[in-house]
Design a protein around this motif. Sequence first.
Motif: not given
Length: 320
Positions: A95, A136, A142-143, A155, A274-275, A278, A284
């Motif tokens: 994170l 990202l 990851d987020a 994003i 986040y990407n 997902e 998340i």
Amino acid sequence: MTITQLHYVLAVAEHKNFTRAAQKVFVTQPTLSMQIQKLEEELDVLIFDRGKKPIELTETGKKIVTQARNIVNESDRIQDIVDQQKGYIGGAFRLGIIPTVMPTLLPMFINNFIKKYPKVKLQIEELHTEAIIEKLKEGHLDAAIAATPLNIEGIKENALYYEPFVGYIPPSHRLHHEYKIDVKDLDIDDILLLQDGHCFKDGIINLCKTVKSSEAEHFRLQSGSFETLIKLSNEGLGMTLLPYLHTLDLFENDKSNLKMFKDPVPAREVSLIYNRSELKMQIIDAMRKVIASVVKGAIAFQNVEIISPTQQKNKKELQF
């Protein structure tokens, strides 16, 4: 071609060094080099220019790395699907958090999250927005928690809360005796700002863009911390603007210098980003719910006007 080989290619592309890449993926350097060479032979193309120091991607290699990242992400989704089906919330989770959010928000939710989801192994980095976006996209986070809207392709943004701007105005300042301040009364030339790279600074500049500033600039300082800005403001060197959550921990004497804005209150939108792949959505979503539960009691403003860290303004009603 194997997923393992693609992992090795991505590691070398990131570190630009075979030895460091091998350490990253926990294999010996000869093993990593051999597997990448086998892939290059299979494809009949060079992915890396080994004659450059540090190692660089060839033009074809750049395209291969982009596709390799997509393939590795999609392969990770298989385990992700299994975890979601089992209701499992755990594993490593990387994170990123911007500096103007980290010191206030993290202490509010981290203990609750760890206690509720002990199988999640959090790895947290404090990063500016630009670095967050890059990491990202490259799959190294990851987020992240950042000020939005950013509207960056690939994003996704999930709003957590809207945090009002608050004026910190010492007794020596012309606006100190106002009950509430108006955006049109701001003068960018007497506002102490954070240094470049902080999106909160960009938000202030966007807030003041339509406000006429004085022609004579007597003093301009940019600092890396709100604490420094507050101390300089107390010395009579200007006012500053703070995010609302930061004002909750001020000394009582300093709180007397806080001034709220008239409606609609300028605010920043803080989101989990986040990407689009997902991955790890179950973590998340869990984090979003924990943060929402703790922030709900701290921020209860309505009729806010979102000041973007880019160029947009959006009026939003905040309802909890």
